[in-house]
Design a protein around this motif. Structure first.
Motif: not given
Ligand code: ADP
Ligand code: ZN
Ligand code: MG
Length: 489
Positions: A166-188
Motif C-alpha cells: 500500500s502507499p502507506r507501507e511505502a511511506y513507512l518504508y521510505v521513512h525507515k530508510i531515512r531514519q537508518i541513513v541519518t542514524y548511520l550518519g551516511i546521508c542527510d
C-alpha cells in the motif's frame, strides 16, 4: 480507509537513492560540497576526459557497508563495478559507474510498524554503489545550462523486494530508510533537496492472484507525502485501465505535484537499454571479514531498539519514545538532558520528554533548523528542569526562562537570579498576601461562603498576579482553601 477498489491489491517495490556524506567524490578527490560555484568542483576524472583513471573512495565502501549491515544484508566478499551507458547533457562521460550483476550488499530487510505492535518485514534485494550525474538548469532566457559539480558524487541505491502492499507501507518504508541513513550518519536524508530520492515500481492484481501484474515506474516524488499521493493516483489509474478492459503499459512516469497526476516520461526501451558492461578501469572491491566486523562494532544503536530502550529505561510513553528517536540527534539530545537531571525518576524523565518533544522541537520546527543547530546545550535545559523539580521555579515561569535562554544563551540559574524569578514557597510571605487579597474582596468572600466555591480560582489568580506569578501555586491553593473554609464556621 484505502482509496481504491478493494478487489485489487497493489504490489510496490521501491528504489531509493541516497546521496552520501563523504567529503570527496566516488572516484576522484573533488569536493562534494553543495552550493559551490557551478562547474567548480570538477577534475579530468569526474569530467570523463580521455585517458584518466578513477580511484575508488574507501569512505564510499565504508558507508555502504554500514547501510548493508544495518539492514541485515549479506556482504559480497568480492563485488564489481559496471558502466551504465546513456547519453544526457548532464553526463559528460556518457556513462555512470554503477554496480550491476555483482552488487556489494544483497538479501537484507527492514521492519516497519504498520500499527501499534504490528510489524512488517520488507525485503531488500540489493544495495549498490553508484555515482551521481550533473544537473541541467533550464533557464528560459539562456537555453539550458549544465552544472557538473554533482558528477561523481557518491550514491547508494537501495532496491526493495516487491513486498510493499500500500502507499502507506511505502511511506513507512521510505521513512525507515531515512531514519537508518541519518542514524548511520551516511546521508542527510533531505528528500526536498534531493539527498534522498525515491522511484516507485507499482503494479496491481486481483486479490488471490499469485502472478504480478505489469508494473510502471513513478519518479520525481521529492517528499514523503508525494510518495503516498503519487502511488495512490497510479494504483487507481491502473485499476481503471484493467476495469475498462485495457492493459497497463510498462513505462516510466513522472509525478506532477502541481496537477497531482502522473505523466509518461519515456518508453521502457529507450530508458532501460543501458548496455551495461564491466568497468575496465576499476578492480573488484574485496571486503574481508575483519572489515565488516570492525564496521559492525561502530554501528549506532538501531533506532527501533533505542525506542524500546527509552520506554523500558525511562518509563516514557511509546508515543514520546517514537518522536524522540525519530532522529538520532534528537535522541542524543534527550539522553543528554536526562543525564543532567539530578534524579531520574519516571516523573522527571517525563518532564524532560515533554520539554524536548514540545518546546525544543517547536523551536526547531518554526526556525526550520537542524536538531544539531538548536542553540541551547542540553545541560542548560537539564539545569532548568532541575530548578522546576526542586521547586525553585514554577513550570509557568520556566516557559519564560526558556525563552530568555534562547535569546541570551545564559544559564537558567543566571536568568532566574537576575530576574528574581525564584518561586516563593515561603508560607508566611504568601499568607500575608493572601490575607490582603481576602480583605480587599469581601464580596467574593461572601459568594464563596454562600456556596460559589468556584470563586477560589479568582483568588488564586489575584494572588499570582500580586506575586508576579512567582508564588508556589500549590501553596496558594492550600492556603486559600484553608482560610475560606475556616470562615464558614
Ligand atoms: P527493472 O528490470 O525494471 O529494473 P527489477 O526487477 O530490477 O525491474 O525491479 C525493480 C524494482 O521493481 C524492485 O524494487 C522490484 O521490487 C520492483 N518490482 C519488480 N516487479 C514488480 C511488479 N510486478 N510490481 C511492482 N514492483 C515490481
Ligand atoms: Zn573530480
Ligand atoms: Mg532493475
Amino acid at each position: 480507509m484505502a482509496m481504491w477498489d478493494q478487489r485489487y491489491e497493489p504490489v510496490i517495490g521501491l528504489e531509493v537513492h541516497a546521496q552520501l556524506l563523504t567529503q570527496s567524490k566516488a572516484f576522484c578527490s573533488c569536493s562534494t560540497k553543495f552550493g559551490q560555484d557551478p562547474n567548480s568542483n570538477v577534475c579530468p576524472v569526474c569530467l570523463g576526459m580521455p585517458g584518466v583513471l578513477p580511484v575508488l573512495n574507501l569512505s564510499l565502501v565504508e558507508f555502504i557497508l554500514r547501510m548493508g549491515l544495518a539492514t541485515h544484508c549479506s556482504v559480497a566478499p568480492r563485488s564489481t563495478f559496471a558502466r551504465k551507458n546513456y547519453f544526457y547533457p548532464d553526463l559528460p562521460k556518457g556513462y555512470q559507474i554503477s554496480q550491476y550483476e555483482e552488487p556489494i550488499c544483497h538479501g537484507g530487510y527492514v521492519e516497519v510498524e504498520l500499527e501499534e505492535g504490528r510489524w512488517k518485514r520488507i525485503g531488500i534485494t540489493r544495495i549498490h554503489m553508484e555515482e551521481d550525474a550533473g544537473k541541467s538548469i533550464h533557464d528560459l532566457d539562456v537555453d539550458t545550462l549544465v552544472d557538473v559539480n554533482r558528477c561523481g558524487v557518491p550514491l547508494i541505491e537501495i532496491v526493495s523486494e516487491p513486498d510493499i502492499r500500500s502507499p502507506r507501507e511505502a511511506y513507512l518504508y521510505v521513512h525507515k530508510i531515512r531514519q537508518i541513513v541519518t542514524y548511520l550518519g551516511i546521508c542527510d536524508g533531505n528528500m526536498e533537496e534531493g539527498s534522498l530520492r525515491c522511484d516507485a515500481n507499482v503494479s496491481v492484481r486481483l486479490k488471490g492472484e499469485t502472478k504480478f501484474g505489469t508494473k510502471t515506474e513513478v519518479k520525481n516524488m521529492n517528499s514523503f507525502r508525494f510518495v503516498e499521493k503519487a502511488l495512490e493516483y497510479e494504483i487507481n489509474r491502473q485499476i481503471d485501465l484493467l476495469e475498462s478492459g485495457e492493459q497497463v503499459v510498462q513505462e516510466t512516469l513522472l509525478w506532477d505535484a502541481g496537477q497531482g497526476i502522473v505523466l509518461p516520461m519515456r518508453s521502457k526501451e529507450e530508458a532501460h537499454d543501458y548496455r551495461y558492461f564491466p568497468e575496465p578501469d576499476l578492480v573488484p572491491v574485496v571486503v574481508t571479514q575483519e572489515w565488516t566486523d570492525r564496521i559492525k562494532e561502530t554501528l549506532p544503536e538501531d533506532p527501533t531498539e533505542r525506542r524500546n530502550r527509552f520506554v523500558a529505561e525511562y518509563n516514557i510513553p511509546k508515543y514520546d519514545a517514537d518522536i524522540l528517536t525519530s532522529e538520532k540527534a534528537l535522541a542524543d539530545y534527550f539522553e543528554a538532558v536526562i543525564r543532567g537531571l539530578k534524579t531520574k525518576s519516571e516523573e522527571n524523565c517525563k518532564l524532560a520528554s515533554n520539554w524536548t518533544m514540545g518546546d525544543v522541537l517547536r523551536v526547531i520546527n518554526t526556525e526550520k533548523i537542524a536538531v544539531s543547530d538548536f542553540p541551547l546545550p542540553p545541560a542548560h535545559l537539564a539545569e532548568m528542569l532541575n530548578l522546576i523539580i526542586g521547586g525553585t521555579i514554577s513550570g509557568k515561569i520556566a516557559k519564560d526562562v526558556f525563552e530568555d535562554m534562547l535569546k541570551t544563551r545564559e544559564s537558567p540559574k543566571v536568568i532566574v537570579e537576575k530576574k528574581g524569578l525564584v518561586q516563593v514557597s515561603d508560607i508566611a510571605a504568601i499568607e500575608t498576601i493572601v490575607d490582603e487579597i481576602l480583605a480587599k474582596n469581601r464580596q467574593q468572600v461572601e459568594s464563596y461562603l454562600s456556596g460559589k466555591t468556584q470563586v477560589l480560582g479568582f483568588f488564586v489568580g489575584e494572588t499570582m498576579k500580586a506575586t508576579k506569578g512567582r508564588a508556589n501555586p500549590k501553596i496558594v491553593n492550600e492556603l486559600l482553601r484553608k482560610k475560606l473554609e475556616g470562615r464558614k464556621e
